[in-house]
Scaffold this active site. Sequence first.
Site, mmCIF file in Angstrom:
data_model
loop_
_atom_site.group_PDB
_atom_site.id
_atom_site.type_symbol
_atom_site.label_atom_id
_atom_site.label_comp_id
_atom_site.label_asym_id
_atom_site.label_seq_id
_atom_site.Cartn_x
_atom_site.Cartn_y
_atom_site.Cartn_z
ATOM 1 N N THR A 168 51.246 6.731 16.593
ATOM 2 C CA THR A 168 52.493 7.034 17.281
ATOM 3 C C THR A 168 52.333 6.865 18.796
ATOM 4 O O THR A 168 51.204 6.907 19.314
ATOM 5 C CB THR A 168 52.960 8.457 16.910
ATOM 6 N N GLY A 210 58.058 0.465 15.041
ATOM 7 C CA GLY A 210 57.117 0.800 16.111
ATOM 8 C C GLY A 210 56.482 2.163 15.849
ATOM 9 O O GLY A 210 57.097 3.038 15.248
ATOM 10 N N GLY A 211 55.244 2.315 16.297
ATOM 11 C CA GLY A 211 54.575 3.619 16.201
ATOM 12 C C GLY A 211 54.372 4.047 14.770
ATOM 13 O O GLY A 211 53.912 3.276 13.927
ATOM 14 N N LYS A 231 67.494 -1.839 17.468
ATOM 15 C CA LYS A 231 67.125 -0.460 17.702
ATOM 16 C C LYS A 231 67.105 -0.177 19.193
ATOM 17 O O LYS A 231 66.727 0.886 19.604
ATOM 18 C CB LYS A 231 65.748 -0.077 17.112
ATOM 19 N N MET A 253 61.907 8.777 24.011
ATOM 20 C CA MET A 253 63.265 8.332 24.336
ATOM 21 C C MET A 253 63.877 9.161 25.467
ATOM 22 O O MET A 253 65.064 9.467 25.441
ATOM 23 C CB MET A 253 64.177 8.419 23.093
ATOM 24 N N PRO A 260 0.817 -1.219 0.000
ATOM 25 C CA PRO A 260 0.000 0.000 0.000
ATOM 26 C C PRO A 260 0.850 1.267 0.000
ATOM 27 O O PRO A 260 0.465 2.276 -0.581
ATOM 28 C CB PRO A 260 -0.823 -0.107 1.284
ATOM 29 N N ASP A 312 61.998 -3.952 14.067
ATOM 30 C CA ASP A 312 62.850 -3.520 15.158
ATOM 31 C C ASP A 312 62.242 -3.864 16.513
ATOM 32 O O ASP A 312 61.153 -4.424 16.609
ATOM 33 C CB ASP A 312 63.312 -2.077 15.006
HETATM 34 N N1 SAH Z 1 58.293 5.867 15.721
HETATM 35 C C1 SAH Z 1 57.910 5.649 17.088
HETATM 36 C C2 SAH Z 1 58.877 6.268 18.071
HETATM 37 C C3 SAH Z 1 60.250 5.697 18.057
HETATM 38 S S1 SAH Z 1 61.272 6.429 19.258
HETATM 39 C C4 SAH Z 1 56.487 6.190 17.320
HETATM 40 O O1 SAH Z 1 55.941 6.884 16.453
HETATM 41 O O2 SAH Z 1 55.925 5.901 18.365
HETATM 42 C C5 SAH Z 1 61.143 5.273 20.575
HETATM 43 C C6 SAH Z 1 60.457 5.909 21.756
HETATM 44 O O3 SAH Z 1 59.060 5.927 21.573
HETATM 45 C C7 SAH Z 1 60.648 5.141 23.041
HETATM 46 O O4 SAH Z 1 61.877 5.461 23.659
HETATM 47 C C8 SAH Z 1 59.476 5.651 23.865
HETATM 48 O O5 SAH Z 1 59.737 6.919 24.395
HETATM 49 C C9 SAH Z 1 58.406 5.793 22.809
HETATM 50 N N2 SAH Z 1 57.531 4.605 22.751
HETATM 51 C C10 SAH Z 1 57.327 3.804 21.708
HETATM 52 N N3 SAH Z 1 56.416 2.844 22.005
HETATM 53 C C11 SAH Z 1 56.028 3.074 23.261
HETATM 54 C C12 SAH Z 1 55.118 2.441 24.149
HETATM 55 N N4 SAH Z 1 54.399 1.372 23.781
HETATM 56 N N5 SAH Z 1 54.979 2.947 25.393
HETATM 57 C C13 SAH Z 1 55.677 4.034 25.771
HETATM 58 N N6 SAH Z 1 56.544 4.664 24.989
HETATM 59 C C14 SAH Z 1 56.733 4.202 23.739
#
Ligand code: SAH
Length: 458
Positions: A331, A301-302, A270, A383, A43, A248
């Site tokens: 990051t 990392g990050g 690293k 760091m 409908p 790394d």
């Molecule tokens: N490219 C990465 C950073 C590399 S420098 C990013 O973007 O995160 C490495 C530093 O990142 C470490 O010494 C610490 O200060 C920080 N970091 C990376 N992973 C971390 C985590 N899970 N917890 C705390 N600090 C972290």
Amino acid sequence: MMNLPLVFRGDHASFVVVGGGNIAQRKIRTLLQANCPLQVVAPELPHDLQQQILNSPQANWQARLADESLDFADAGFVVLATDNGELNQALATKARSEGRKVCRVDQTTDNDFIFPAVIDRSPVLVAVSTSGGSPALTRYLKERLEAFLPLEYADLGNLMQSLRERIKQKLPAKERAAFWRRWIHSNVPELVISRQPERAEALSEALIAGSEETCGEAYLVGAGPGDPDLLTFRALRLIQSADVVYYDRLVNPRILEFISPDAEKFYVGKAKSDHAVPQEGINQLLVKSAQQGKRVLRLKGGDPFIFGRGGEEIEELAEAGVPFQVVPGITAASGCASYSGIPLTHRDHAQSVRFVTGHLKDGTCNLPWHELIHPHQTLVIYMGLTGIPVICQQLMDHDMAADTPIALIEKGTLPDQKVHISTIADMPAYVAEHTLQAPTLTVIGSVVSLHEKLAWKS
Ligand code: SAH
């Protein structure tokens, strides 16, 4: 298996849909999309659906309530979706006696067919069905698959379809399956999905001609701060497809489990002052592996472009003419901030945020201290763990208030994350008394005071 999935040609499957409620509307939309010859008896219908039916030459709508005298004309399939169970029942009996297949949406036990949930990347279709038993599970599976299948699977399907005839003519039947296996495991699908059609075509042509490109590709990928759930879809896809991986220390071992068992894995270090392979060595390794025709994953990392030397690594790839992709990661600053309930900006506390590296050479630190001391700025120090005493002292010497809050986030986003809170005056003594483990991120500024209220992870 009690049910049989089949894929029909839409324009060869003619339907009648009886009813215009929400469920009926969903079925009508699906059938219109597939170009099915369609008759709708209802409908009322929403305006946009009326328009769609009007614009579809193979569809029509009878705007009326259905009754038992309904004529199904030449439709092979009947969807009964009125809110009148008795009418649905009577129409089902009638339709079946005329040899038609019936789907009643008001019950699950007496259907000749049901509609699966569909992930549509036409010509690629993925259908999910729980045989009508658990619609919530069907939806859940569909959502998960949607996320893992980029829209470009449509382009991939089209490309393969367009090559089929040529391959058929070029290769004898017994060689075709092996060819397609090589093709699908080559870099072509990734090139299509990352929207590089010219390169995809060139590689595909080389595979067809049997003269495969010699150079592979490198992927510089951010693995995020630790929690594997924080990977991007693209990162996961490239991790799974790489032939060789250089990773790394900061990459969570649980993320390494996603790497294909056939891929070669190399740890390139690293840890501070423990570079398993010096930076120049890593850059050369990436270039060399790619030139051997491999898909090379550099996993960091990050985010690779934040204190990750990502720029240096791709500079060499660019100079050597190796094609590459860069995939951002979450990051440490974002990951640690979220998982510790410390927003990096906040209208009441900080209008800007500054990321610096606290990596000290010979115990000294040449950061621009004056610039760092800003009342409405959050300071994030990567760091910086071993430099905490120097950093806190320098900040106070440059007139940062001694009671400015500071957080050290240890192993951010990982199950054993710990958040240590103090002031810049007291943190050096705290660090001396406690054993903190890398990686640790430092956050300084009044936003740290929000942790108490906003922390949501233990
Ligand atoms: N490219 C990465 C950073 C590399 S420098 C990013 O973007 O995160 C490495 C530093 O990142 C470490 O010494 C610490 O200060 C920080 N970091 C990376 N992973 C971390 C985590 N899970 N917890 C705390 N600090 C972290």
